[in-house]
Scaffold this motif. Structure first.
Motif, PDB file in Angstrom:
ATOM      1  N   GLY A 139      21.786  14.476  10.840  1.00  0.00           N
ATOM      2  CA  GLY A 139      21.184  13.199  11.194  1.00  0.00           C
ATOM      3  C   GLY A 139      19.676  13.247  11.218  1.00  0.00           C
ATOM      4  N   THR A 140      19.081  14.227  10.529  1.00  0.00           N
ATOM      5  CA  THR A 140      17.627  14.420  10.572  1.00  0.00           C
ATOM      6  C   THR A 140      17.039  14.277   9.171  1.00  0.00           C
ATOM      7  N   PRO A 141      16.429  13.141   8.846  1.00  0.00           N
ATOM      8  CA  PRO A 141      15.766  13.000   7.544  1.00  0.00           C
ATOM      9  C   PRO A 141      14.653  14.030   7.392  1.00  0.00           C
ATOM     10  N   CYS A 142      14.455  14.468   6.168  1.00  0.00           N
ATOM     11  CA  CYS A 142      13.479  15.515   5.881  1.00  0.00           C
ATOM     12  C   CYS A 142      12.465  15.016   4.852  1.00  0.00           C
ATOM     13  N   PHE A 143      11.176  15.189   5.169  1.00  0.00           N
ATOM     14  CA  PHE A 143      10.096  14.856   4.240  1.00  0.00           C
ATOM     15  C   PHE A 143       9.655  16.136   3.523  1.00  0.00           C
ATOM     16  N   PHE A 144       9.087  15.945   2.304  1.00  0.00           N
ATOM     17  CA  PHE A 144       8.741  17.098   1.481  1.00  0.00           C
ATOM     18  C   PHE A 144       7.265  17.032   1.092  1.00  0.00           C
ATOM     19  N   ARG A 145       6.594  18.125   1.309  1.00  0.00           N
ATOM     20  CA  ARG A 145       5.151  18.286   1.118  1.00  0.00           C
ATOM     21  C   ARG A 145       4.760  18.156  -0.353  1.00  0.00           C
ATOM     22  N   ASP A 146       3.705  17.400  -0.626  1.00  0.00           N
ATOM     23  CA  ASP A 146       3.124  17.398  -1.970  1.00  0.00           C
ATOM     24  C   ASP A 146       2.263  18.647  -2.096  1.00  0.00           C
ATOM     25  N   ASP A 147       2.754  19.630  -2.833  1.00  0.00           N
ATOM     26  CA  ASP A 147       2.054  20.910  -2.923  1.00  0.00           C
ATOM     27  C   ASP A 147       0.682  20.771  -3.567  1.00  0.00           C
ATOM     28  N   GLU A 148       0.596  19.993  -4.629  1.00  0.00           N
ATOM     29  CA  GLU A 148      -0.670  19.911  -5.356  1.00  0.00           C
ATOM     30  C   GLU A 148      -1.770  19.341  -4.474  1.00  0.00           C
ATOM     31  N   VAL A 161       6.295   7.333   0.154  1.00  0.00           N
ATOM     32  CA  VAL A 161       5.528   8.048   1.174  1.00  0.00           C
ATOM     33  C   VAL A 161       5.055   9.369   0.575  1.00  0.00           C
ATOM     34  N   VAL A 162       3.771   9.653   0.697  1.00  0.00           N
ATOM     35  CA  VAL A 162       3.208  10.907   0.181  1.00  0.00           C
ATOM     36  C   VAL A 162       2.850  11.805   1.361  1.00  0.00           C
ATOM     37  N   PRO A 163       3.579  12.900   1.566  1.00  0.00           N
ATOM     38  CA  PRO A 163       3.252  13.822   2.662  1.00  0.00           C
ATOM     39  C   PRO A 163       2.254  14.902   2.211  1.00  0.00           C
ATOM     40  N   ILE A 164       1.117  14.947   2.878  1.00  0.00           N
ATOM     41  CA  ILE A 164       0.125  16.006   2.668  1.00  0.00           C
ATOM     42  C   ILE A 164       0.151  16.869   3.925  1.00  0.00           C
ATOM     43  N   ILE A 165       0.607  18.101   3.785  1.00  0.00           N
ATOM     44  CA  ILE A 165       0.866  18.959   4.943  1.00  0.00           C
ATOM     45  C   ILE A 165       0.180  20.305   4.732  1.00  0.00           C
ATOM     46  N   LEU A 166      -0.629  20.717   5.670  1.00  0.00           N
ATOM     47  CA  LEU A 166      -1.252  22.033   5.556  1.00  0.00           C
ATOM     48  C   LEU A 166      -1.769  22.520   6.893  1.00  0.00           C
ATOM     49  N   ASP A 167      -2.169  23.763   6.878  1.00  0.00           N
ATOM     50  CA  ASP A 167      -2.769  24.429   8.017  1.00  0.00           C
ATOM     51  C   ASP A 167      -3.938  23.599   8.541  1.00  0.00           C
ATOM     52  N   GLY A 168      -3.977  23.387   9.843  1.00  0.00           N
ATOM     53  CA  GLY A 168      -5.052  22.582  10.424  1.00  0.00           C
ATOM     54  C   GLY A 168      -6.216  23.387  10.931  1.00  0.00           C
ATOM     55  N   GLU A 169      -6.243  24.712  10.689  1.00  0.00           N
ATOM     56  CA  GLU A 169      -7.290  25.512  11.304  1.00  0.00           C
ATOM     57  C   GLU A 169      -8.001  26.488  10.369  1.00  0.00           C
ATOM     58  N   ASN A 170      -7.320  27.026   9.363  1.00  0.00           N
ATOM     59  CA  ASN A 170      -7.893  28.143   8.622  1.00  0.00           C
ATOM     60  C   ASN A 170      -8.709  27.747   7.400  1.00  0.00           C
ATOM     61  N   ALA A 171      -8.574  26.531   6.928  1.00  0.00           N
ATOM     62  CA  ALA A 171      -9.294  26.156   5.702  1.00  0.00           C
ATOM     63  C   ALA A 171     -10.765  25.872   5.945  1.00  0.00           C
ATOM     64  N   TRP A 172     -11.103  25.403   7.149  1.00  0.00           N
ATOM     65  CA  TRP A 172     -12.401  24.738   7.326  1.00  0.00           C
ATOM     66  C   TRP A 172     -13.587  25.687   7.311  1.00  0.00           C
ATOM     67  N   PRO A 182       0.829  -1.210   0.000  1.00  0.00           N
ATOM     68  CA  PRO A 182       0.000   0.000   0.000  1.00  0.00           C
ATOM     69  C   PRO A 182       0.860   1.255   0.000  1.00  0.00           C
ATOM     70  N   LEU A 183       0.340   2.280  -0.610  1.00  0.00           N
ATOM     71  CA  LEU A 183       1.015   3.577  -0.647  1.00  0.00           C
ATOM     72  C   LEU A 183       0.895   4.233   0.723  1.00  0.00           C
ATOM     73  N   LYS A 184       2.015   4.612   1.301  1.00  0.00           N
ATOM     74  CA  LYS A 184       1.998   5.284   2.601  1.00  0.00           C
ATOM     75  C   LYS A 184       1.639   6.761   2.409  1.00  0.00           C
ATOM     76  N   VAL A 185       0.676   7.236   3.183  1.00  0.00           N
ATOM     77  CA  VAL A 185       0.226   8.622   3.119  1.00  0.00           C
ATOM     78  C   VAL A 185       0.273   9.212   4.522  1.00  0.00           C
ATOM     79  N   VAL A 186       0.897  10.362   4.643  1.00  0.00           N
ATOM     80  CA  VAL A 186       0.953  11.070   5.926  1.00  0.00           C
ATOM     81  C   VAL A 186       0.133  12.351   5.807  1.00  0.00           C
ATOM     82  N   LEU A 187      -0.911  12.459   6.621  1.00  0.00           N
ATOM     83  CA  LEU A 187      -1.652  13.707   6.766  1.00  0.00           C
ATOM     84  C   LEU A 187      -1.051  14.457   7.946  1.00  0.00           C
ATOM     85  N   CYS A 188      -0.508  15.633   7.705  1.00  0.00           N
ATOM     86  CA  CYS A 188       0.133  16.423   8.759  1.00  0.00           C
ATOM     87  C   CYS A 188      -0.574  17.769   8.853  1.00  0.00           C
ATOM     88  N   TRP A 189      -1.169  18.019  10.016  1.00  0.00           N
ATOM     89  CA  TRP A 189      -1.906  19.260  10.253  1.00  0.00           C
ATOM     90  C   TRP A 189      -1.109  20.156  11.190  1.00  0.00           C
TER      91      TRP A 189
END
Length: 569
Positions: free
Chosen positions: A341-350, A389-400, A6-13
């Motif tokens: 020593g800190t791996p970095c994940f990158f946000r899928d902008d689209e 891994v697909v990182p989806i990262i965005l504001d957790g408060e202002n969109a809703w 399965p494709l790993k997906v991270v929702l980060c708010w």
């Protein structure tokens, strides 16, 4: 999409509010911390609680946690002992007598109209009528003579009811009862509503702590007051993406390395105090990173960081393929800068921007279906790559507030369908690393953020640069006073905390004439007050220039400017 992987997906708010406390009056000047608390921080926890199979990363700015704690304590002390509430709007909710002066009454009424018209105001007919009357009063202030105290009591009550989280609205009979009453709210009704607000705010950290203990949520942190770390370290990092950009008069912020370390250290300690655990990961303020800042994150012990897609594209150059078949240049893997020593994940902008800006106008089922279809396509495109891994990262408060019913149907459908999908696995950044997803080497990182992959949102504009020059001035004064030993321990602690507030990113975000005039006015004034307060804490008279406005706005950005897309349009 592969049947056996399965494709790993991270929702980060990311949850974040700056310090709204006016240091001269001791009152909060803007109510957004507690309003987003009862609407968004509550709802975002409730959606995860309702679907135990769902998982997410939730990031808190420490200065937000401290403000939530302060609000909860003020409400508790007010209800028990009559102690004052330092937010004028919230205090008015429980005041038996509204202000008598016309200017004060009009300001209070206008404050109760600051909400999304379509999805928050117009949804409730009683509130819509009150707001319509408020707009009429704004055009004819002399008509205030005909407005009685009950109108003010009702618009205050409805404003707070309208900002209430959708999950609370659906599940709490006390809120439903007040909504059904519709008007004629008494002092007892308003005090009852205030007590519910206090309950909700006080429970926020504990709810997220339980979700973390249950393994549903990974909690992460930002530096304490949300500063832009690369700019604290070196203003010239801006020119790694925009070489011709004008900079402040000084090329570096005095003592920036020590200040960056302070924000990281204080952020972790504040996080630990609120949640009882140490964070593993860091979403640097606004996803802003540089080579030097990543080294500091490693030094602070963080096991992961995350930033924007544009940073990876700028760093890899022509090799970058996003979800192409070259694993070493794909967005779907974390990268580790050599020497750190800190791996970095990158946000899928689209994908992130679709949630932030587009899906709010769609039917929730269609929006969730579209997102899943896009993830399935990514799964097919990366089928030959190891553990993408697909990182989806965005504001957790202002969109809703731009979604119907605070995004209730979209968020509940999103978590439900993603957690049930056989080809998608919701996970967290730490779990992905613990399961040994491949980490690519990165030889060089170009400084930037999640906004456009640059640092232009916070520096390079004349007003932004002027704000930095003011901050440099007061920091040099701070350094001189501290070196001379003129502050006792308590005064030094107060001055250092005040300096941290001045170093936050939000002031610079809002400086610039492309932002709305009223918001620029609020933040520009508060910034000058904070700088002035720091001078006075140091025992120094503030410079004359702090008495004068230096930034104005005239723009109309999407969502009022509180959110921006990851890629320039």
């Amino acid at each position: 999409m592969s049947d056996n992987r399965p494709l790993k997906v991270v929702l980060c708010w990311h949850m974040h509010q700056p310090q709204y406390l006016d240091p001269s009056s001791g009152n909060y000047q803007l109510p957004w911390t507690y309003l987003h608390g009862i609407k968004d921080y509550v709802d975002m926890a409730a959606h995860l609680e309702a679907i135990p199979e769902a998982r997410a990363v939730v990031n808190f700015a420490p200065i937000l946690l401290d403000q939530l704690e302060s609000y909860a304590r003020q409400i508790r002390d007010h209800l028990r002992e009559g102690a004052p509430i330092r937010d004028p709007l919230l205090a008015a909710l429980d005041s038996p007598v509204p202000p008598a002066g016309n200017d004060e009454r009009l300001t209070l009424i206008q404050d109760c109209t600051r909400a999304n018209r379509k999805n928050v105001v117009d949804r409730f007919p009683a509130f819509r009528r009150l707001v319509g009357m408020a707009e009429w009063l704004e055009g004819d202030p002399e008509a205030l003579l005909y407005i009685d105290d009950q109108f003010i009591a009702d618009i205050l009550t409805w404003y707070h009811l309208a900002w209430m989280g959708e999950t609370v609205r659906r599940e709490d009979p006390r809120i439903r009862g007040l909504q059904e009453k519709g008007g004629g709210f008494t002092v007892e009704d308003r005090r009852h509503l205030l007590s519910i607000i206090g309950e909700l705010l006080e429970a926020i950290p504990e709810r997220y702590r339980r979700l973390a203990e249950n393994g549903q949520v990974e909690l992460s942190v930002t530096p304490y007051a949300h500063p832009i770390l690369p700019l604290l370290l070196d203003f010239r990092s801006m020119r790694e993406t925009l070489p011709e950009s004008p900079l402040p008069e000084r090329s570096t912020y005095p003592g920036g390395v020590d200040r960056a370390r302070w924000h990281l250290r204080e952020g972790v300690e504040t996080f630990r105090r609120h949640f009882g655990i140490a964070p593993k990961g860091c979403w640097p303020s606004e996803g802003a990173v540089s080579e030097q800042s990543l080294q500091l994150l490693t030094e602070a012990g963080f096991t992961w960081a995350a930033t924007g897609e544009g940073v990876l594209g700028n760093s890899l150059g022509k090799k970058y393929e996003k979800y192409g078949d070259t694993a070493g240049a794909s967005l779907c893997h974390p990268y580790q800068l050599r020497g750190t020593g800190t791996p970095c994940f990158f946000r899928d902008d689209e994908l992130s921007d679709l949630i932030g800006f587009q899906y709010s106008d769609w039917h929730a089922d269609d929006a969730v279906g579209d997102l899943i279809n896009r993830l399935e396509q990514i799964g097919e495109a990366t089928a030959d790559q190891p553990d993408p891994v697909v990182p989806i990262i965005l504001d957790g408060e202002n969109a809703w507030e731009h979604y119907p019913e605070n995004g209730y149907y979209f968020l509940s459908g999103l978590y439900q369908r993603l957690s049930e999908h056989a080809g998608i696995e919701l996970t967290t950044f730490s779990d992905a690393l613990e399961r040994e997803v491949p980490v690519n080497d990165l030889e060089h990182l170009v400084a930037g953020s999640w906004v456009y992959g640059t640092l232009s949102t916070w520096i390079g504009d004349k007003d932004k640069n002027r704000g930095w020059e003011m901050l440099v001035d007061v920091k040099e004064t701070y350094d001189r006073i501290v070196e001379e030993g003129r502050l006792d321990e308590a005064a030094l602690r107060e001055a250092t905390n005040q300096l941290a507030t001045c170093e936050g990113s939000d002031w610079f975000w809002w400086f610039g004439d492309y932002n709305p005039a009223d918001v620029v006015r609020d933040f520009e004034r508060l910034y000058r007050l904070h700088i002035s307060r720091l001078y006075r804490t140091l025992g120094v008279e503030p410079p004359e220039y702090l008495a004068h406005t230096f930034a104005h706005g005239s723009g109309r950005p999407a969502h009022g400017g509180v959110m921006r897309p990851g890629q320039a349009q």
